[in-house]
Structure formats: C-alpha cells, structure tokens
Design a protein around this motif. Structure first.
Motif, PDB file in Angstrom:
ATOM      1  N   THR A   1       0.907  -1.009   0.043  1.00 49.63           N
ATOM      2  CA  THR A   1       0.419  -0.076  -0.004  1.00 49.63           C
ATOM      3  C   THR A   1       0.124   0.653   0.019  1.00 49.63           C
ATOM      4  O   THR A   1       2.304   1.561   0.856  1.00 49.63           O
ATOM      5  CB  THR A   1      -1.149   0.208   1.067  1.00 49.63           C
ATOM      6  N   GLU A   2       0.335   1.886  -0.513  1.00 46.63           N
ATOM      7  CA  GLU A   2       1.371   3.425  -0.488  1.00 46.63           C
ATOM      8  C   GLU A   2       1.090   4.574   0.236  1.00 46.63           C
ATOM      9  O   GLU A   2      -0.155   4.574   0.752  1.00 46.63           O
ATOM     10  CB  GLU A   2       1.409   4.148  -2.083  1.00 46.63           C
ATOM     11  N   GLY A   3       1.639   5.271   0.387  1.00 47.39           N
ATOM     12  CA  GLY A   3       1.068   6.750   1.602  1.00 47.39           C
ATOM     13  C   GLY A   3       1.625   6.704   2.694  1.00 47.39           C
ATOM     14  O   GLY A   3       2.354   5.572   3.396  1.00 47.39           O
ATOM     15  N   ARG A   4       1.288   6.785   3.381  1.00 51.04           N
ATOM     16  CA  ARG A   4       1.578   7.190   4.958  1.00 51.04           C
ATOM     17  C   ARG A   4       0.673   5.689   5.913  1.00 51.04           C
ATOM     18  O   ARG A   4       0.003   6.012   5.587  1.00 51.04           O
ATOM     19  CB  ARG A   4       1.463   8.874   5.204  1.00 51.04           C
ATOM     20  N   GLY A   5       1.565   5.432   6.507  1.00 48.53           N
ATOM     21  CA  GLY A   5       1.674   4.264   6.597  1.00 48.53           C
ATOM     22  C   GLY A   5       1.532   2.852   6.396  1.00 48.53           C
ATOM     23  O   GLY A   5       0.537   2.018   6.329  1.00 48.53           O
ATOM     24  N   GLY A   6       2.370   3.566   4.955  1.00 46.69           N
ATOM     25  CA  GLY A   6       1.584   2.022   3.620  1.00 46.69           C
ATOM     26  C   GLY A   6       3.027   1.467   3.804  1.00 46.69           C
ATOM     27  O   GLY A   6       4.049   1.533   4.922  1.00 46.69           O
ATOM     28  N   GLY A   7       2.945   0.225   2.833  1.00 48.65           N
ATOM     29  CA  GLY A   7       4.230  -0.980   3.242  1.00 48.65           C
ATOM     30  C   GLY A   7       4.270  -2.610   2.715  1.00 48.65           C
ATOM     31  O   GLY A   7       3.147  -2.100   1.799  1.00 48.65           O
ATOM     32  N   TRP A   8       4.217  -2.826   3.441  1.00 44.41           N
ATOM     33  CA  TRP A   8       4.204  -4.424   2.355  1.00 44.41           C
ATOM     34  C   TRP A   8       4.115  -5.329   3.107  1.00 44.41           C
ATOM     35  O   TRP A   8       4.200  -5.029   4.811  1.00 44.41           O
ATOM     36  CB  TRP A   8       5.567  -4.808   1.831  1.00 44.41           C
ATOM     37  N   SER A   9       3.507  -5.622   2.781  1.00 44.76           N
ATOM     38  CA  SER A   9       2.303  -7.045   3.873  1.00 44.76           C
ATOM     39  C   SER A   9       2.640  -8.479   2.947  1.00 44.76           C
ATOM     40  O   SER A   9       2.426  -8.353   1.425  1.00 44.76           O
ATOM     41  CB  SER A   9       1.113  -6.930   4.187  1.00 44.76           C
ATOM     42  N   LEU A  10       2.537  -9.738   3.710  1.00 43.69           N
ATOM     43  CA  LEU A  10       2.083 -10.537   3.504  1.00 43.69           C
ATOM     44  C   LEU A  10       0.587 -11.146   2.192  1.00 43.69           C
ATOM     45  O   LEU A  10      -0.271 -10.319   3.211  1.00 43.69           O
ATOM     46  CB  LEU A  10       2.187 -11.949   3.892  1.00 43.69           C
ATOM     47  N   ALA A  11       1.453 -11.697   1.081  1.00 40.40           N
ATOM     48  CA  ALA A  11      -0.917 -11.909   0.201  1.00 40.40           C
ATOM     49  C   ALA A  11      -1.249 -13.216   0.269  1.00 40.40           C
ATOM     50  O   ALA A  11      -1.906 -13.347  -0.051  1.00 40.40           O
ATOM     51  CB  ALA A  11      -0.226 -11.984  -1.123  1.00 40.40           C
ATOM     52  N   ARG A  12      -0.137 -13.746   1.097  1.00 44.46           N
ATOM     53  CA  ARG A  12      -1.073 -15.185   1.137  1.00 44.46           C
ATOM     54  C   ARG A  12      -0.861 -15.658   3.699  1.00 44.46           C
ATOM     55  O   ARG A  12       0.771 -15.048   3.679  1.00 44.46           O
ATOM     56  CB  ARG A  12      -0.497 -15.860   0.685  1.00 44.46           C
ATOM     57  N   ASP A  13      -1.050 -16.253   3.228  1.00 44.02           N
ATOM     58  CA  ASP A  13      -0.872 -16.989   4.731  1.00 44.02           C
ATOM     59  C   ASP A  13       0.584 -17.387   4.721  1.00 44.02           C
ATOM     60  O   ASP A  13       1.194 -18.086   4.192  1.00 44.02           O
ATOM     61  CB  ASP A  13      -1.641 -17.919   5.498  1.00 44.02           C
ATOM     62  N   PRO A  14       1.412 -17.095   6.386  1.00 47.94           N
ATOM     63  CA  PRO A  14       2.849 -17.676   6.074  1.00 47.94           C
ATOM     64  C   PRO A  14       2.939 -19.232   5.809  1.00 47.94           C
ATOM     65  O   PRO A  14       4.022 -19.804   5.340  1.00 47.94           O
ATOM     66  CB  PRO A  14       3.232 -16.998   7.069  1.00 47.94           C
ATOM     67  N   ARG A  15       1.585 -19.838   6.618  1.00 46.77           N
ATOM     68  CA  ARG A  15       1.587 -21.447   5.766  1.00 46.77           C
ATOM     69  C   ARG A  15       1.631 -21.790   5.060  1.00 46.77           C
ATOM     70  O   ARG A  15       1.767 -22.651   4.299  1.00 46.77           O
ATOM     71  CB  ARG A  15       0.834 -21.793   6.844  1.00 46.77           C
ATOM     72  N   GLU A  16       1.185 -20.570   3.679  1.00 48.34           N
ATOM     73  CA  GLU A  16       1.459 -21.121   2.404  1.00 48.34           C
ATOM     74  C   GLU A  16       2.334 -21.312   1.742  1.00 48.34           C
ATOM     75  O   GLU A  16       2.397 -21.295   0.441  1.00 48.34           O
ATOM     76  CB  GLU A  16      -0.384 -20.967   1.846  1.00 48.34           C
ATOM     77  N   ILE A  17       3.352 -20.375   1.832  1.00 46.53           N
ATOM     78  CA  ILE A  17       4.587 -19.928   1.014  1.00 46.53           C
ATOM     79  C   ILE A  17       5.313 -20.853   1.887  1.00 46.53           C
ATOM     80  O   ILE A  17       5.865 -20.669   2.720  1.00 46.53           O
ATOM     81  CB  ILE A  17       4.619 -18.388   1.612  1.00 46.53           C
ATOM     82  N   THR A  18       5.620 -21.822   1.065  1.00 45.87           N
ATOM     83  CA  THR A  18       7.454 -21.884   1.168  1.00 45.87           C
ATOM     84  C   THR A  18       8.902 -21.407   0.601  1.00 45.87           C
ATOM     85  O   THR A  18       8.561 -20.598  -0.127  1.00 45.87           O
ATOM     86  CB  THR A  18       6.672 -23.730   0.088  1.00 45.87           C
ATOM     87  N   LEU A  19       9.736 -22.096   0.489  1.00 46.72           N
ATOM     88  CA  LEU A  19      11.148 -21.479   0.563  1.00 46.72           C
ATOM     89  C   LEU A  19      11.232 -21.679  -1.229  1.00 46.72           C
ATOM     90  O   LEU A  19      11.666 -20.274  -1.827  1.00 46.72           O
ATOM     91  CB  LEU A  19      11.977 -22.171   1.077  1.00 46.72           C
ATOM     92  N   PHE A  20      10.283 -22.507  -1.740  1.00 44.40           N
ATOM     93  CA  PHE A  20      10.620 -23.238  -3.222  1.00 44.40           C
ATOM     94  C   PHE A  20       9.572 -21.599  -3.904  1.00 44.40           C
ATOM     95  O   PHE A  20      10.207 -21.448  -4.638  1.00 44.40           O
ATOM     96  CB  PHE A  20      10.159 -24.366  -3.486  1.00 44.40           C
TER      97      PHE A  20
END
Length: 147
Positions: free
Chosen positions: A57-76
C-alpha cells in the motif's frame, strides 16, 4: 560462481513480514533488517508481489505485507519468484564433439543436474515461511530476547 543471493533476501523479507503479522513494513525497515539497500529490497519485493506472495500500500502508513498466510508460502515459492532459469548452469556453448568427454558430458550432467534441482525443489517445498517464523521466535526465546 555461486548462486545469487536473491532467494536468501526474499526469504528473509517474507519471514520478517510474517514475524510482524498485520503490521506493514516499508522497504527501509526491511532493508535495515537485511543491512541492505532499500532499492535492492524494493526490486526483490516487486518480484514477490508479481508472484502473489506480498502486496503493498502506498502513502503514509503504507508498506509491504504478506498476500498469503505464511503457512501457504514455501521457500521454493520464494525461490521461483526471484530466480530465473535452472539452478545449476549448463555449458554456455557446446563442447567439442571430437573429444570423448565433450561428446558425452552435456547429457550426463543434464541427468545429474536435473536430479539435484528436483531434490532442492522438494526440500525447499517442505519448509514454509511460518516454519521459519516459528524457528526465529523459538531461538529468540532460548536467548531470552523475545519481544
């Protein structure tokens, strides 16, 4: 020549985002954890965004977040988001067909390299970002440093 560090940077950023959960982090905050340049971090995050692993998200207070649950993201998943091509480099040009090694080495290495790449894919596919987050927090507790 070693493999690129993009995968390590991507996994670090994803684990950091998972650690802070619902709090968005900007690229400078992520770069601080990496002791790296925010421009490099934004490039990696852009690839992770294109792969559907993070959003911003842009602007004040913006930034980066996970788009998926971390249990659903593998190192691969992280690896494939930031790396292009095979893990192990092949011959840059055909070796000599007049040499017995040159005639045969590409086919032999292809089998070995393909097996090694499959093994890496399988291993990295077993570990999730949630697994790494848990391990980080466990280690911090063991050291008495948890927040």
């Amino acid at each position: 020549m070693g493999l690129s560090s993009r995968t390590a940077v991507a996994i670090h950023a994803l684990t950091l985002l998972a650690r802070w959960g619902d709090k968005s982090l900007n690229s400078a905050e992520i770069a601080d954890s990496l002791e790296s340049n925010p421009v490099l971090v934004r490039r990696i995050l852009g690839s992770l965004r294109d792969a559907g692993l993070v959003w911003s998200t842009e602007g004040r207070g913006g930034g980066w977040s996970l788009a998926r649950d971390p249990r659903e993201i593998t190192l691969f998943d992280a690896y494939t988001a930031v790396e292009a091509g095979p893990i192990l480099s092949r011959h840059p040009h055909p070796p000599s067909a007049t040499c017995e090694v040159g005639r045969n080495i590409q086919g032999l290495l292809e089998v070995e390299f393909r097996d090694a790449e499959r093994a890496m894919e399988e291993r990295l596919g077993r570990t999730t970002i949630a697994d790494l987050r848990r391990q980080v927090l466990d280690r911090e507790r063991e050291l008495g440093l948890s927040r």
